[in-house]
Design a protein around this motif. Structure first.
Motif, PDB file in Angstrom:
ATOM      1  N   ILE A  60      24.080 -43.986 -48.625  1.00 37.79           N
ATOM      2  CA  ILE A  60      25.340 -43.265 -48.486  1.00 37.79           C
ATOM      3  C   ILE A  60      26.396 -44.040 -49.262  1.00 37.79           C
ATOM      4  CG2 ILE A  60      27.150 -42.505 -46.906  1.00 37.79           C
ATOM      5  CD1 ILE A  60      24.991 -42.141 -44.780  1.00 37.79           C
ATOM      6  N   GLU A  62      30.281 -44.583 -49.967  1.00 39.83           N
ATOM      7  CA  GLU A  62      31.598 -44.367 -49.381  1.00 39.83           C
ATOM      8  C   GLU A  62      32.633 -45.126 -50.200  1.00 39.83           C
ATOM      9  OE1 GLU A  62      31.702 -44.343 -44.847  1.00 39.83           O
ATOM     10  OE2 GLU A  62      29.974 -45.645 -45.284  1.00 39.83           O
ATOM     11  N   VAL A  73      32.674 -39.498 -49.189  1.00 39.15           N
ATOM     12  CA  VAL A  73      31.356 -39.913 -48.713  1.00 39.15           C
ATOM     13  C   VAL A  73      30.327 -39.005 -49.379  1.00 39.15           C
ATOM     14  CG1 VAL A  73      29.869 -40.213 -46.700  1.00 39.15           C
ATOM     15  CG2 VAL A  73      32.326 -40.630 -46.501  1.00 39.15           C
ATOM     16  N   ASN A  75      25.912 -38.556 -50.333  1.00 40.94           N
ATOM     17  CA  ASN A  75      24.525 -38.982 -50.161  1.00 40.94           C
ATOM     18  C   ASN A  75      23.945 -39.315 -51.532  1.00 40.94           C
ATOM     19  OD1 ASN A  75      24.484 -38.384 -47.333  1.00 40.94           O
ATOM     20  ND2 ASN A  75      24.430 -36.238 -47.890  1.00 40.94           N
TER      21      ASN A  75
END
Length: 85
Positions: A60, A62, A73, A75
């Protein structure tokens, strides 16, 4: 832990980075990145395909986007290997 993700639809494919050796596949809801790609891997990216299979590590990403003034955010998959179909 590494995962195999099959038949990922390719929405966008880019070669990025200072050395132009990072492959970035963008799909619905995530990005897949292959750093320090070989010449053979880069050559595969010239194929006009719509799907890719990847083996890699899930992550992830961020960060704070100052231009948008908000936290972003996303993936990601850090690719160990891939096959464009």
């Amino acid at each position: 832990t590494r995962f195999l993700v099959k038949n990922i639809p390719i929405r966008e494919l880019k070669i990025i980075g200072g050395n132009k050796d990072t492959i970035k596949f963008t799909s619905d809801g995530f990005e897949a990145l292959k750093f320090r790609s070989s010449e053979e891997e880069l050559a595969q990216c010239n194929i006009d395909s719509t799907t890719v299979d990847v083996v890699g590590t899930l992550s992830i990403n961020e960060f704070f986007n100052w231009a948008l003034r908000k936290m972003v955010v996303s993936n990601q998959i850090f690719i160990d290997g891939f096959k464009i179909k």
